[in-house]
Write a protein that holds these residues in place. Sequence first.
Motif, PDB file in Angstrom:
ATOM      1  N   LEU A   1       0.835  -1.203   0.000  1.00  0.00           N
ATOM      2  CA  LEU A   1       0.000   0.000   0.000  1.00  0.00           C
ATOM      3  C   LEU A   1       0.869   1.252   0.000  1.00  0.00           C
ATOM      4  O   LEU A   1       0.640   2.187  -0.773  1.00  0.00           O
ATOM      5  N   SER A   2       1.876   1.273   0.866  1.00  0.00           N
ATOM      6  CA  SER A   2       2.744   2.446   0.971  1.00  0.00           C
ATOM      7  C   SER A   2       3.574   2.643  -0.289  1.00  0.00           C
ATOM      8  O   SER A   2       3.805   3.788  -0.719  1.00  0.00           O
ATOM      9  N   VAL A   3       4.022   1.545  -0.902  1.00  0.00           N
ATOM     10  CA  VAL A   3       4.794   1.656  -2.151  1.00  0.00           C
ATOM     11  C   VAL A   3       3.946   2.305  -3.235  1.00  0.00           C
ATOM     12  O   VAL A   3       4.401   3.205  -3.948  1.00  0.00           O
ATOM     13  N   GLY A   4       2.694   1.858  -3.381  1.00  0.00           N
ATOM     14  CA  GLY A   4       1.819   2.447  -4.380  1.00  0.00           C
ATOM     15  C   GLY A   4       1.573   3.921  -4.132  1.00  0.00           C
ATOM     16  O   GLY A   4       1.596   4.736  -5.069  1.00  0.00           O
ATOM     17  N   ALA A   5       1.346   4.283  -2.862  1.00  0.00           N
ATOM     18  CA  ALA A   5       1.056   5.677  -2.528  1.00  0.00           C
ATOM     19  C   ALA A   5       2.276   6.568  -2.761  1.00  0.00           C
ATOM     20  O   ALA A   5       2.166   7.643  -3.382  1.00  0.00           O
TER      21      ALA A   5
ATOM     22  N   ALA B   1      -5.342   0.977  -3.240  1.00  0.00           N
ATOM     23  CA  ALA B   1      -5.896   1.437  -1.965  1.00  0.00           C
ATOM     24  C   ALA B   1      -5.046   2.544  -1.362  1.00  0.00           C
ATOM     25  O   ALA B   1      -5.568   3.510  -0.793  1.00  0.00           O
ATOM     26  N   GLY B   2      -3.724   2.420  -1.471  1.00  0.00           N
ATOM     27  CA  GLY B   2      -2.844   3.466  -0.961  1.00  0.00           C
ATOM     28  C   GLY B   2      -3.039   4.784  -1.681  1.00  0.00           C
ATOM     29  O   GLY B   2      -3.035   5.857  -1.068  1.00  0.00           O
ATOM     30  N   ILE B   3      -3.233   4.711  -3.008  1.00  0.00           N
ATOM     31  CA  ILE B   3      -3.451   5.932  -3.797  1.00  0.00           C
ATOM     32  C   ILE B   3      -4.781   6.581  -3.428  1.00  0.00           C
ATOM     33  O   ILE B   3      -4.855   7.791  -3.169  1.00  0.00           O
TER      34      ILE B   3
ATOM     35  N   PRO C   1       4.606   7.191   6.206  1.00  0.00           N
ATOM     36  CA  PRO C   1       5.219   5.861   6.137  1.00  0.00           C
ATOM     37  C   PRO C   1       4.453   4.783   6.896  1.00  0.00           C
ATOM     38  O   PRO C   1       4.435   3.622   6.482  1.00  0.00           O
ATOM     39  N   GLY C   2       3.821   5.124   8.005  1.00  0.00           N
ATOM     40  CA  GLY C   2       3.123   4.127   8.806  1.00  0.00           C
ATOM     41  C   GLY C   2       1.664   3.944   8.457  1.00  0.00           C
ATOM     42  O   GLY C   2       0.968   3.149   9.109  1.00  0.00           O
ATOM     43  N   GLN C   3       1.187   4.628   7.432  1.00  0.00           N
ATOM     44  CA  GLN C   3      -0.231   4.576   7.088  1.00  0.00           C
ATOM     45  C   GLN C   3      -0.674   3.173   6.673  1.00  0.00           C
ATOM     46  O   GLN C   3      -1.746   2.699   7.053  1.00  0.00           O
ATOM     47  N   GLY C   4       0.170   2.482   5.911  1.00  0.00           N
ATOM     48  CA  GLY C   4      -0.173   1.143   5.457  1.00  0.00           C
ATOM     49  C   GLY C   4      -0.350   0.172   6.606  1.00  0.00           C
ATOM     50  O   GLY C   4      -1.284  -0.638   6.618  1.00  0.00           O
ATOM     51  N   ALA C   5       0.531   0.248   7.597  1.00  0.00           N
ATOM     52  CA  ALA C   5       0.458  -0.665   8.736  1.00  0.00           C
ATOM     53  C   ALA C   5      -0.804  -0.439   9.559  1.00  0.00           C
ATOM     54  O   ALA C   5      -1.433  -1.395  10.028  1.00  0.00           O
ATOM     55  N   SER C   6      -1.205   0.816   9.729  1.00  0.00           N
ATOM     56  CA  SER C   6      -2.401   1.101  10.522  1.00  0.00           C
ATOM     57  C   SER C   6      -3.665   0.617   9.806  1.00  0.00           C
ATOM     58  O   SER C   6      -4.580   0.070  10.434  1.00  0.00           O
ATOM     59  N   LEU C   7      -3.736   0.805   8.489  1.00  0.00           N
ATOM     60  CA  LEU C   7      -4.894   0.338   7.737  1.00  0.00           C
ATOM     61  C   LEU C   7      -4.926  -1.182   7.644  1.00  0.00           C
ATOM     62  O   LEU C   7      -5.997  -1.790   7.539  1.00  0.00           O
TER      63      LEU C   7
END
Length: 288
Positions: free
Chosen positions: A43-47, A201-203, A214-220
Amino acid sequence: MSTVVLLTLTGLGLAALYFLIASGLSLVFGLAGVLNFAHGLFLSVGAYATWWAAPHWGLPAAVAFGVAAAAATGALVELVLIRPLYTRHTEQVLVTVGLSLAGVALLQSLWGADARIFPRPAWAAEVTGVLGASVPVDRYLLIGAAVLVLLALLAFLRFTRYGLIIRAGVENRAMVSALGIDVRIAFTLVFAIGGALAGLAGILGGMYFSAISPGQGASLLIFAFIVVVIGGLGSVTGSAIAAVAVGLLQQFVNYYGAAGAGDVSVVVLLAAVLLTRPAGVAGKAATA
């Protein structure tokens, strides 16, 4: 009435975000038996790939680049790290958790720990009136994307050769291998699809929250795991149903209850489902 409409559409937008993450996660767990804690990294890579590319190539090309980067990351992770560990579940968990932490650290080292304003088209920041409620347009974007992804996944799983292999592999992986089908290609494909969906989803999450970190993916990812368990492992439609339940419950309880009560209510829902229907709402055998 306007408040209920706004909460409902906002909850559905959040549900769409959860579904996009959970659908790929569910397929990976259902087919490969991998509890992939590094899914939030995709997710974070895509965003971040989209955020980096947007000023250079424009937003449409940046979105395509971000989804492709996340898909490639998913396939690479499967080939290099997961494939040697399919029969070693403890090591799978350790590797994916470590990769998730390392990914967050890498993003922080490259672009810092502060949130970054995420680019989005001007029309996505507009609002529309629905029964007296002013609803941001990006909610419709999320909901529409989730519906299209759901329909595309169902069509892929039911009408294509690799879709049938994936469905059969979720049911009985040993039987598929015994028929002489190389399920390793299906495994890599599922990781790539899961990575692409997480990247999308990240986008869209960046547009929904107006920023990425950076931590957004882990929380979602935490809520995506809850959706997967409630919906039933390997079930796309189960994930969709569970995502709607979780998104709406979280929004309404957060608004009408105390701060943080929405998150607690989601955990209570998870516990209730595990106690009454451990296989999830779609059942153990469901795959689509």
